[in-house]
Design an enzyme around this catalytic site. Structure first.
Site, PDB file in Angstrom:
ATOM      1  N   LYS A 204      38.366  19.356  68.060  1.00  0.00           N
ATOM      2  CA  LYS A 204      39.772  19.755  67.951  1.00  0.00           C
ATOM      3  C   LYS A 204      40.016  21.184  68.444  1.00  0.00           C
ATOM      4  O   LYS A 204      39.100  21.983  68.577  1.00  0.00           O
ATOM      5  CB  LYS A 204      40.274  19.510  66.530  1.00  0.00           C
ATOM      6  CG  LYS A 204      40.480  17.997  66.322  1.00  0.00           C
ATOM      7  CD  LYS A 204      41.184  17.625  65.060  1.00  0.00           C
ATOM      8  CE  LYS A 204      41.430  16.106  65.089  1.00  0.00           C
ATOM      9  NZ  LYS A 204      41.889  15.573  63.818  1.00  0.00           N
ATOM     10  N   ARG A 244      34.805  11.355  61.108  1.00  0.00           N
ATOM     11  CA  ARG A 244      35.288  10.685  62.328  1.00  0.00           C
ATOM     12  C   ARG A 244      34.912  11.564  63.507  1.00  0.00           C
ATOM     13  O   ARG A 244      35.376  12.687  63.612  1.00  0.00           O
ATOM     14  CB  ARG A 244      36.805  10.526  62.225  1.00  0.00           C
ATOM     15  CG  ARG A 244      37.479   9.896  63.433  1.00  0.00           C
ATOM     16  CD  ARG A 244      38.991   9.916  63.215  1.00  0.00           C
ATOM     17  NE  ARG A 244      39.711   9.299  64.311  1.00  0.00           N
ATOM     18  CZ  ARG A 244      40.016   9.918  65.446  1.00  0.00           C
ATOM     19  NH1 ARG A 244      39.677  11.174  65.630  1.00  0.00           N
ATOM     20  NH2 ARG A 244      40.674   9.282  66.390  1.00  0.00           N
TER      21      ARG A 244
HETATM   22  N1  PMM Z   1      42.769  12.749  64.426  1.00  0.00           N
HETATM   23  C1  PMM Z   1      43.119  12.166  65.582  1.00  0.00           C
HETATM   24  C2  PMM Z   1      43.347  10.778  65.637  1.00  0.00           C
HETATM   25  N2  PMM Z   1      43.214  10.012  64.530  1.00  0.00           N
HETATM   26  N3  PMM Z   1      42.700   9.808  62.248  1.00  0.00           N
HETATM   27  C3  PMM Z   1      42.374  10.368  61.078  1.00  0.00           C
HETATM   28  N4  PMM Z   1      42.236   9.608  59.976  1.00  0.00           N
HETATM   29  N5  PMM Z   1      42.158  11.707  60.971  1.00  0.00           N
HETATM   30  C4  PMM Z   1      42.287  12.549  62.020  1.00  0.00           C
HETATM   31  O1  PMM Z   1      42.130  13.769  61.853  1.00  0.00           O
HETATM   32  C5  PMM Z   1      42.641  11.982  63.284  1.00  0.00           C
HETATM   33  C6  PMM Z   1      42.844  10.584  63.359  1.00  0.00           C
HETATM   34  C7  PMM Z   1      43.271  13.002  66.812  1.00  0.00           C
HETATM   35  O2  PMM Z   1      42.051  13.266  67.425  1.00  0.00           O
HETATM   36  P1  PMM Z   1      41.542  12.541  68.796  1.00  0.00           P
HETATM   37  O3  PMM Z   1      42.662  12.698  69.806  1.00  0.00           O
HETATM   38  O4  PMM Z   1      40.332  13.297  69.174  1.00  0.00           O
HETATM   39  O5  PMM Z   1      41.298  11.102  68.482  1.00  0.00           O
END
Ligand code: PMM
Length: 266
Positions: A204, A244
């Site tokens: 991030k 994640r």
């Molecule tokens: N961040 C992203 C997408 N989905 N889901 C959850 N539960 N928590 C998060 O912090 C989260 C998510 C955005 O990140 P990406 O673009 O790298 O997928």
């Protein structure tokens, strides 16, 4: 949880897996590398991202979910829309990952109640277009905890069982770097709410800023892996239920090191 963004414009891996075959192969790889759940998303949530319609989101994720389900890969659907979540569950996803914690679509609670599946409620204050303006807190940890508790109460009112709920502080969502660090340092206060907690900091923006060069240019997205692993392992040691990440193998290696040392609490 391994990240599989099937979007042309996602924040960190956008565009790479827009093709169904490539996305399926990557999902299988992440599962083989040790991800228990693959998080499939069809709408980018990067800061400033424009929304796509539900039909586009469904058309992106359902073919990938169907094929991964056939291959025996457990999946969550990363969406704020009940219609998309329903199509994904029908195609074989087993968890709803709702970055709006049920706020974006009131129908999500009823769907989760009927489906009896795990529902990840993330702390959220608004869609990505304007979320940076909403990053105003007096006490970020207390406010995230209270706002998540309100989402839990709403979920329970919709008929969802407490055992279905997983909480997520929403690193980077309506949060400045200092808020993300503060939350990382006080994950115990969220864990104390009594629900499993998911921590998702992988690649991030605030990590890129921390690692900026002398001219202030943020570290590029694909060079934030060591920082991702460091913050992820600190969260694991603090007692989160899940993490994640985009780079599953390296994260699993780090967790093995933590376990080999007796899983110390830091
Ligand atoms: N961040 C992203 C997408 N989905 N889901 C959850 N539960 N928590 C998060 O912090 C989260 C998510 C955005 O990140 P990406 O673009 O790298 O997928």
């Amino acid at each position: 949880m391994g990240v599989l963004n099937v979007t042309p414009d996602s924040f960190s891996d956008g565009g790479r897996f827009a093709d169904v075959d490539a996305a399926v192969a990557h999902g299988i790889l992440l599962h083989q590398q040790g991800a228990d759940i693959i998080d499939v998303g069809g709408e980018s949530t990067r800061p400033g991202a424009e929304r796509v319609d539900a039909a586009t989101e469904i058309a992106r994720v359902v073919p990938v979910i169907s094929r991964l389900a056939e291959a025996g890969v457990p999946m969550s659907i990363d969406t704020t829309r009940a219609k998309v979540a329903e199509a994904a569950l029908d195609a074989g996803a087993v968890v709803i990952n709702d970055v709006s914690g049920g706020l974006a679509d009131p129908a999500m609670g009823t769907l989760a109640a009927d489906a009896h599946c795990p529902w990840i409620l993330m702390h959220w204050r608004g869609h990505s277009m304007n979320m940076n303006e909403l990053a105003v807190y007096k006490d970020v940890v207390a406010e995230v905890r209270d706002e998540l508790s309100a989402r839990v109460a709403a979920a329970l009112r919709a008929g969802v069982a407490p055992e279905q709920l997983i909480l997520d502080p929403g690193i980077g969502f309506a949060k400045k770097a200092e808020h993300n660090w503060e939350i990382s340092a006080h994950l115990d206060e969220l864990i104390d709410l009594g629900f499993p907690v998911l921590f998702a900091a992988s690649r991030k923006t605030y990590l890129g800023r921390l690692l900026a060069d002398e001219q202030g240019h943020p570290r590029p997205v694909d060079e934030r892996e060591a920082a991702t692993i460091a913050t992820t392992i600190l969260a694991v040691a603090a007692g989160v239920w899940g993490v994640r990440v985009h780079e599953v193998r390296a994260t699993v290696d780090a967790i093995k090191v933590w376990r080999a040392t007796g899983s110390p609490r830091l």
